[in-house]
Every structure is written in structure tokens, then in C-alpha cells.
Motif scaffolding. Structure first.
Motif, PDB file in Angstrom:
ATOM      1  N   PRO A 176      -1.118  13.391 -11.127  1.00  0.00           N
ATOM      2  CA  PRO A 176       0.132  13.773 -11.795  1.00  0.00           C
ATOM      3  C   PRO A 176       1.308  13.475 -10.873  1.00  0.00           C
ATOM      4  CG  PRO A 176      -0.996  15.725 -10.986  1.00  0.00           C
ATOM      5  CD  PRO A 176      -1.918  14.571 -10.728  1.00  0.00           C
ATOM      6  N   ILE A 177       2.192  12.569 -11.319  1.00  0.00           N
ATOM      7  CA  ILE A 177       3.257  12.052 -10.468  1.00  0.00           C
ATOM      8  C   ILE A 177       4.620  12.492 -10.990  1.00  0.00           C
ATOM      9  CG2 ILE A 177       4.341   9.947  -9.578  1.00  0.00           C
ATOM     10  CD1 ILE A 177       1.558  10.485  -8.452  1.00  0.00           C
ATOM     11  N   LEU A 178       5.496  12.868 -10.070  1.00  0.00           N
ATOM     12  CA  LEU A 178       6.869  13.218 -10.417  1.00  0.00           C
ATOM     13  C   LEU A 178       7.636  11.963 -10.807  1.00  0.00           C
ATOM     14  CD1 LEU A 178       8.967  15.556 -10.444  1.00  0.00           C
ATOM     15  CD2 LEU A 178       9.512  14.922  -8.075  1.00  0.00           C
ATOM     16  N   ASN A 186       9.528   8.349  -9.086  1.00  0.00           N
ATOM     17  CA  ASN A 186       8.229   7.697  -8.941  1.00  0.00           C
ATOM     18  C   ASN A 186       8.246   6.735  -7.756  1.00  0.00           C
ATOM     19  OD1 ASN A 186       6.126   5.495  -9.580  1.00  0.00           O
ATOM     20  ND2 ASN A 186       5.621   7.079 -11.059  1.00  0.00           N
ATOM     21  N   TRP A 187       9.295   5.928  -7.708  1.00  0.00           N
ATOM     22  CA  TRP A 187       9.545   5.080  -6.552  1.00  0.00           C
ATOM     23  C   TRP A 187      10.993   4.603  -6.605  1.00  0.00           C
ATOM     24  CZ3 TRP A 187       5.551   0.516  -7.429  1.00  0.00           C
ATOM     25  CH2 TRP A 187       5.845  -0.160  -8.609  1.00  0.00           C
ATOM     26  N   LYS A 188      11.397   3.740  -5.667  1.00  0.00           N
ATOM     27  CA  LYS A 188      12.809   3.422  -5.461  1.00  0.00           C
ATOM     28  C   LYS A 188      13.261   2.274  -6.363  1.00  0.00           C
ATOM     29  CE  LYS A 188      12.390   5.047  -0.692  1.00  0.00           C
ATOM     30  NZ  LYS A 188      12.529   4.722   0.741  1.00  0.00           N
ATOM     31  N   SER A 189      13.309   2.551  -7.665  1.00  0.00           N
ATOM     32  CA  SER A 189      13.625   1.505  -8.639  1.00  0.00           C
ATOM     33  C   SER A 189      14.981   0.849  -8.392  1.00  0.00           C
ATOM     34  CB  SER A 189      13.603   2.079 -10.056  1.00  0.00           C
ATOM     35  OG  SER A 189      12.311   2.499 -10.400  1.00  0.00           O
ATOM     36  N   ILE A 246       3.176  17.450  -2.135  1.00  0.00           N
ATOM     37  CA  ILE A 246       2.578  18.054  -3.331  1.00  0.00           C
ATOM     38  C   ILE A 246       3.238  19.403  -3.577  1.00  0.00           C
ATOM     39  CG2 ILE A 246       0.433  18.727  -4.468  1.00  0.00           C
ATOM     40  CD1 ILE A 246      -1.064  17.048  -2.367  1.00  0.00           C
ATOM     41  N   SER A 247       3.733  19.612  -4.806  1.00  0.00           N
ATOM     42  CA  SER A 247       4.375  20.874  -5.153  1.00  0.00           C
ATOM     43  C   SER A 247       3.329  21.968  -5.368  1.00  0.00           C
ATOM     44  CB  SER A 247       5.218  20.707  -6.419  1.00  0.00           C
ATOM     45  OG  SER A 247       4.374  20.579  -7.558  1.00  0.00           O
ATOM     46  N   GLU A 248       3.802  23.198  -5.495  1.00  0.00           N
ATOM     47  CA  GLU A 248       2.888  24.308  -5.743  1.00  0.00           C
ATOM     48  C   GLU A 248       2.170  24.141  -7.084  1.00  0.00           C
ATOM     49  OE1 GLU A 248       4.944  27.999  -5.455  1.00  0.00           O
ATOM     50  OE2 GLU A 248       5.355  27.802  -3.294  1.00  0.00           O
ATOM     51  N   ALA A 249       2.796  23.410  -8.015  1.00  0.00           N
ATOM     52  CA  ALA A 249       2.181  23.170  -9.325  1.00  0.00           C
ATOM     53  C   ALA A 249       1.183  22.021  -9.291  1.00  0.00           C
ATOM     54  CB  ALA A 249       3.266  22.888 -10.364  1.00  0.00           C
ATOM     55  N   GLY A 250       1.039  21.374  -8.130  1.00  0.00           N
ATOM     56  CA  GLY A 250       0.086  20.292  -8.005  1.00  0.00           C
ATOM     57  C   GLY A 250       0.623  18.934  -8.418  1.00  0.00           C
ATOM     58  N   VAL A 251       1.959  18.800  -8.456  1.00  0.00           N
ATOM     59  CA  VAL A 251       2.588  17.523  -8.811  1.00  0.00           C
ATOM     60  C   VAL A 251       2.862  16.733  -7.538  1.00  0.00           C
ATOM     61  CG1 VAL A 251       4.586  16.412  -9.871  1.00  0.00           C
ATOM     62  CG2 VAL A 251       3.619  18.480 -10.887  1.00  0.00           C
ATOM     63  N   PHE A 252       2.509  15.458  -7.555  1.00  0.00           N
ATOM     64  CA  PHE A 252       2.638  14.601  -6.384  1.00  0.00           C
ATOM     65  C   PHE A 252       3.995  13.885  -6.403  1.00  0.00           C
ATOM     66  CE2 PHE A 252      -1.753  15.484  -6.595  1.00  0.00           C
ATOM     67  CZ  PHE A 252      -2.342  15.179  -5.384  1.00  0.00           C
ATOM     68  N   ASP A 253       4.711  13.954  -5.287  1.00  0.00           N
ATOM     69  CA  ASP A 253       5.966  13.235  -5.109  1.00  0.00           C
ATOM     70  C   ASP A 253       5.677  12.055  -4.179  1.00  0.00           C
ATOM     71  OD1 ASP A 253       8.478  12.251  -4.487  1.00  0.00           O
ATOM     72  OD2 ASP A 253       9.391  14.226  -4.229  1.00  0.00           O
ATOM     73  N   ILE A 254       5.686  10.830  -4.749  1.00  0.00           N
ATOM     74  CA  ILE A 254       5.307   9.640  -3.978  1.00  0.00           C
ATOM     75  C   ILE A 254       6.510   8.755  -3.677  1.00  0.00           C
ATOM     76  CG2 ILE A 254       2.976   9.687  -4.967  1.00  0.00           C
ATOM     77  CD1 ILE A 254       3.819   7.332  -6.759  1.00  0.00           C
ATOM     78  N   PHE A 255       7.721   9.293  -3.829  1.00  0.00           N
ATOM     79  CA  PHE A 255       8.939   8.499  -3.733  1.00  0.00           C
ATOM     80  C   PHE A 255       9.027   7.708  -2.431  1.00  0.00           C
ATOM     81  CE2 PHE A 255      13.560   8.107  -2.852  1.00  0.00           C
ATOM     82  CZ  PHE A 255      13.936   7.397  -3.987  1.00  0.00           C
ATOM     83  N   GLU A 256       8.628   8.297  -1.328  1.00  0.00           N
ATOM     84  CA  GLU A 256       8.757   7.658  -0.012  1.00  0.00           C
ATOM     85  C   GLU A 256       7.472   6.959   0.433  1.00  0.00           C
ATOM     86  OE1 GLU A 256      11.429   7.368   1.679  1.00  0.00           O
ATOM     87  OE2 GLU A 256      12.797   8.861   0.813  1.00  0.00           O
ATOM     88  N   ARG A 268       0.826  -1.198   0.000  1.00  0.00           N
ATOM     89  CA  ARG A 268       0.000   0.000   0.000  1.00  0.00           C
ATOM     90  C   ARG A 268       0.867   1.257   0.000  1.00  0.00           C
ATOM     91  NH1 ARG A 268      -4.056  -1.887  -2.089  1.00  0.00           N
ATOM     92  NH2 ARG A 268      -5.161   0.035  -1.539  1.00  0.00           N
ATOM     93  N   PHE A 269       0.246   2.373  -0.341  1.00  0.00           N
ATOM     94  CA  PHE A 269       0.883   3.676  -0.253  1.00  0.00           C
ATOM     95  C   PHE A 269       0.442   4.370   1.032  1.00  0.00           C
ATOM     96  CE2 PHE A 269       1.566   3.102  -4.786  1.00  0.00           C
ATOM     97  CZ  PHE A 269       2.788   3.731  -4.987  1.00  0.00           C
ATOM     98  N   ASP A 270       1.407   4.938   1.737  1.00  0.00           N
ATOM     99  CA  ASP A 270       1.127   5.744   2.923  1.00  0.00           C
ATOM    100  C   ASP A 270       0.919   7.182   2.463  1.00  0.00           C
ATOM    101  OD1 ASP A 270       1.082   7.204   5.260  1.00  0.00           O
ATOM    102  OD2 ASP A 270       2.772   6.152   6.174  1.00  0.00           O
TER     103      ASP A 270
END
Length: 212
Positions: free
Chosen positions: A182-184, A129-132, A85-95, A77-79
């Protein structure tokens, strides 16, 4: 995202095996992200698949359950509290993804050590995006632990998540089809372009080697 049933992909693999334009006897698969995760599962559970190119993938099942016969692998699952979330509305889900190495999540692991075919793992070291890179090291560690050497790793500094065929533009932000956000994705233009050009050549060599 709905649960996935591997029988659907098994039917496709059998169709390809019967196709007169397919040399056979085995087939290869290529996947990126969630698709790479499916590639891990296909080469593990489906005897038709003998070569898998896993680009920016995790060897644990994520997000949604995977079913195959009586087997069910739940998804990591994602926590949501770890998403920024950046000011531009981009989601950083790396962690945000649960730790696949946590013993509590062992039931999500795809038993890739049971695969008889060959893996080509392709990762970008700037994947946001994640820890490839970590996921690739985890997969290789498990294979080595079981005495397997049926893998090769291509790791590219400065490359992001979507390592596509050459001459496609860097997609540093994309609408994720699973999360609907929208994902980084990360990546530097020049380094990412090099990764796409170099990896495509190596992917073709890998598939020619193992598919004949």
C-alpha cells in the motif's frame, strides 16, 4: 515484477494499425506511473506510436529490465532504507527511487530525444508516489538539449499520483502492483478533481491534434 519485452507491445501496436476501426497511420498511447514509462519507451522505439500521454511517469526505466531486440535497459532500483511506514501501514516511497540524474544510472535512461512523435506530460505537484514533477523537468530538459520542442507539460498543484479521467475518486493510497505494497499517492480532493477534469479535456485535444 518480471522483465518487460517491448516486442509484446509492438505486436499490439501493429494489431491496432491493421484494425479497420483505427484511422491511422499512427497510434497514440496513454500510461500512468510504470505505464507512462512504457509510453516513453513505445514512442521512442516503435515507429507506429506517434503520440504519447505520460501521466506521472519517469523517462528512465525503473524496477525491472526492458528488452527490445538486442537492447536492454536495466531498471532503477529502490533504496529500501529510504522508505518510511506510517502507523496505518502505508508506505511512503517518495525518496526511495535511485536518482535518474546520477551518471552511474545513465544506462537506465530511455533515449526519448530519438522519438519523432509528440509527448504530453501530465503531473501532480503533490504526487507522493515519486518525484513526477522533477521527472517531467528532467525529460523536458533532455528534449530541449537536443533541440526538440515536441512536448507539452500539464502540471497541477495539489494533485496526486493517479490522475485518472474525470469523476473517479482520489486514490491517495493504493496497492502498488509492482511493489505489492500500500503506497502513499498524495493529492488533495478538490485540486485533484480539477486536475482530472482539466487534463482529460487536454488529453483528448492532444490526441485529436496528433492522430487526426
Amino acid at each position: 515484477m518480471k522483465d518487460l519485452h517491448l516486442e509484446y507491445f509492438e505486436e499490439a501496436a501493429r494489431f491496432l494499425q491493421r484494425h479497420p476501426k483505427v484511422k491511422g497511420p499512427g497510434i497514440g498511447v496513454i500510461g500512468t506511473g510504470k505505464g507512462a514509462e512504457l509510453a516513453f519507451s513505445m514512442i521512442t522505439f516503435l515507429p507506429q506510436v506517434v503520440a504519447a500521454v505520460c501521466i506521472s511517469g519517469c523517462s528512465s526505466n525503473t524496477i525491472t529490465a526492458l528488452h527490445y531486440g538486442e537492447l536492454t535497459l536495466p531498471g532503477l532500483r529502490f533504496d529500501m532504507s529510504k522508505i518510511s511506514i506510517s502507523e496505518a501501514g502505508v508506505f511512503d516511497i517518495f525518496e526511495a527511487l535511485d536518482d535518474p540524474m546520477d551518471p552511474a544510472n545513465s544506462h537506465c535512461l530511455i533515449p526519448i530525444e530519438e522519438a519523432e512523435g509528440h509527448f504530453l506530460l501530465v503531473v501532480g505537484e503533490d504526487d507522493r508516489n515519486w518525484k513526477s514533477s522533477f521527472f517531467a523537468e528532467m525529460a523536458i530538459g533532455r528534449l530541449r538539449q537536443h533541440g526538440k520542442d515536441n512536448f507539452k507539460l500539464l502540471s497541477y498543484p495539489g494533485a496526486g499520483h493517479r490522475i485518472d479521467p474525470p469523476f473517479l475518486p482520489l486514490c491517495s493510497v493504493a496497492l502498488d502492483r509492482v511493489l505489492g505494497l500500500p503506497i502513499l499517492g498524495g493529492g488533495e480532493r478538490k485540486a485533484h478533481a480539477h486536475a482530472q477534469e482539466h487534463s482529460w479535456k487536454k488529453i483528448r485535444e492532444f490526441l485529436h491534434l496528433h492522430l487526426g
